[in-house]
Scaffold this motif. Structure first.
Motif, mmCIF file in Angstrom:
data_model
loop_
_atom_site.group_PDB
_atom_site.id
_atom_site.type_symbol
_atom_site.label_atom_id
_atom_site.label_comp_id
_atom_site.label_asym_id
_atom_site.label_seq_id
_atom_site.Cartn_x
_atom_site.Cartn_y
_atom_site.Cartn_z
ATOM 1 N N THR A 40 0.835 -1.203 0.000
ATOM 2 C CA THR A 40 0.000 0.000 0.000
ATOM 3 C C THR A 40 0.868 1.250 0.000
ATOM 4 O O THR A 40 0.543 2.245 -0.656
ATOM 5 C CB THR A 40 -0.970 -0.005 1.188
ATOM 6 O OG1 THR A 40 -1.676 -1.251 1.211
ATOM 7 C CG2 THR A 40 -1.989 1.112 1.073
ATOM 8 N N GLN A 55 1.968 1.708 -3.466
ATOM 9 C CA GLN A 55 0.848 2.223 -4.252
ATOM 10 C C GLN A 55 0.684 3.722 -4.033
ATOM 11 O O GLN A 55 0.465 4.472 -4.981
ATOM 12 C CB GLN A 55 -0.444 1.491 -3.880
ATOM 13 C CG GLN A 55 -1.619 1.867 -4.745
ATOM 14 C CD GLN A 55 -1.413 1.480 -6.195
ATOM 15 O OE1 GLN A 55 -0.885 0.416 -6.493
ATOM 16 N NE2 GLN A 55 -1.819 2.338 -7.099
ATOM 17 N N ILE A 68 1.076 6.672 -6.880
ATOM 18 C CA ILE A 68 0.065 7.714 -7.135
ATOM 19 C C ILE A 68 0.725 9.085 -7.143
ATOM 20 O O ILE A 68 0.458 9.906 -8.030
ATOM 21 C CB ILE A 68 -1.061 7.641 -6.079
ATOM 22 C CG1 ILE A 68 -1.876 6.362 -6.259
ATOM 23 C CG2 ILE A 68 -1.962 8.869 -6.163
ATOM 24 C CD1 ILE A 68 -2.811 6.046 -5.097
ATOM 25 N N GLN A 70 -7.523 8.963 -3.752
ATOM 26 C CA GLN A 70 -6.927 8.201 -4.851
ATOM 27 C C GLN A 70 -6.517 6.808 -4.382
ATOM 28 O O GLN A 70 -6.710 5.816 -5.076
ATOM 29 C CB GLN A 70 -5.702 8.932 -5.424
ATOM 30 C CG GLN A 70 -5.964 10.330 -5.932
ATOM 31 C CD GLN A 70 -7.080 10.387 -6.943
ATOM 32 O OE1 GLN A 70 -7.093 9.641 -7.914
ATOM 33 N NE2 GLN A 70 -8.049 11.251 -6.699
ATOM 34 N N LEU A 71 -5.940 6.746 -3.182
ATOM 35 C CA LEU A 71 -5.503 5.467 -2.630
ATOM 36 C C LEU A 71 -6.698 4.559 -2.342
ATOM 37 O O LEU A 71 -6.677 3.370 -2.657
ATOM 38 C CB LEU A 71 -4.686 5.702 -1.362
ATOM 39 C CG LEU A 71 -3.983 4.501 -0.754
ATOM 40 C CD1 LEU A 71 -3.006 3.872 -1.758
ATOM 41 C CD2 LEU A 71 -3.240 4.911 0.511
ATOM 42 N N LYS A 72 -7.750 5.134 -1.768
ATOM 43 C CA LYS A 72 -8.953 4.349 -1.449
ATOM 44 C C LYS A 72 -9.638 3.830 -2.705
ATOM 45 O O LYS A 72 -10.308 2.802 -2.663
ATOM 46 C CB LYS A 72 -9.936 5.184 -0.638
ATOM 47 C CG LYS A 72 -9.536 5.369 0.792
ATOM 48 C CD LYS A 72 -10.581 6.202 1.509
ATOM 49 C CE LYS A 72 -10.288 6.370 2.956
ATOM 50 N NZ LYS A 72 -11.344 7.147 3.626
ATOM 51 N N ALA A 73 -9.473 4.524 -3.824
ATOM 52 C CA ALA A 73 -10.071 4.070 -5.084
ATOM 53 C C ALA A 73 -9.376 2.798 -5.584
ATOM 54 O O ALA A 73 -9.955 2.031 -6.347
ATOM 55 C CB ALA A 73 -9.977 5.167 -6.139
ATOM 56 N N GLN A 74 -8.140 2.568 -5.125
ATOM 57 C CA GLN A 74 -7.378 1.407 -5.580
ATOM 58 C C GLN A 74 -7.208 0.342 -4.505
ATOM 59 O O GLN A 74 -6.927 -0.811 -4.821
ATOM 60 C CB GLN A 74 -6.000 1.865 -6.066
ATOM 61 C CG GLN A 74 -6.101 2.802 -7.251
ATOM 62 C CD GLN A 74 -4.748 3.292 -7.706
ATOM 63 O OE1 GLN A 74 -3.729 2.724 -7.373
ATOM 64 N NE2 GLN A 74 -4.739 4.357 -8.483
ATOM 65 N N GLN A 75 -7.337 0.716 -3.251
ATOM 66 C CA GLN A 75 -7.136 -0.215 -2.131
ATOM 67 C C GLN A 75 -8.285 -0.047 -1.145
ATOM 68 O O GLN A 75 -8.703 1.065 -0.874
ATOM 69 C CB GLN A 75 -5.835 0.120 -1.384
ATOM 70 C CG GLN A 75 -4.592 0.071 -2.191
ATOM 71 C CD GLN A 75 -3.936 -1.286 -2.109
ATOM 72 O OE1 GLN A 75 -4.100 -1.994 -1.146
ATOM 73 N NE2 GLN A 75 -3.194 -1.634 -3.135
#
Length: 119
Positions: free
Chosen positions: A50, A53, A57, A81-86
């Motif tokens: 994470t 990641q 980003i 942005q991070l929550k959209a992927q993880q």
């Protein structure tokens, strides 16, 4: 690590086991058992994948986006942005929020250096 500490490694290199031992005083004392590191890392709620990641980003985002947001806006935008992927739970979100907030100057420096390259 202190001057009176030594690192003891397991002879089986692939195990990755180690301990930091204080040799100060009459009897050695284990300061950190390397086998505990995975548990300590998990407790911090920030996995290496994470973290990678997040920095991906930062590196792939448009510099102007990173530079034009205020500090809180930058933290919130990167978290989004991070929550959209993880999938992040509450503890992870809190940990990453603090982590990002502590790295805002570095993030701005990276973004600024990219804009300087392209001018």
């Amino acid at each position: 690590m202190c001057n009176s500490c030594v690192v003891l490694c397991n002879p089986v290199a692939s195990s990755g086991r180690f301990a930091i031992v204080s040799v100060e005083g009459s009897s050695p004392e284990v300061i950190l058992d390397g086998s505990l590191l995975p548990h300590l890392w998990k407790k911090s709620c920030m996995s290496p994948s994470t973290l990678r990641q997040l920095w991906f980003i930062v590196e792939t985002s448009q510099s102007q986006t990173l530079l034009n947001l205020d500090d809180n806006g930058l933290v919130q935008w990167l978290l989004k942005q991070l929550k959209a992927q993880q999938l992040l739970d509450h503890d992870e979100t809190t940990a990453f929020s603090h982590y990002i907030a502590s790295r805002v100057p570095l993030i701005r420096d990276l973004a600024n250096s990219r804009t300087m390259i392209f001018k």
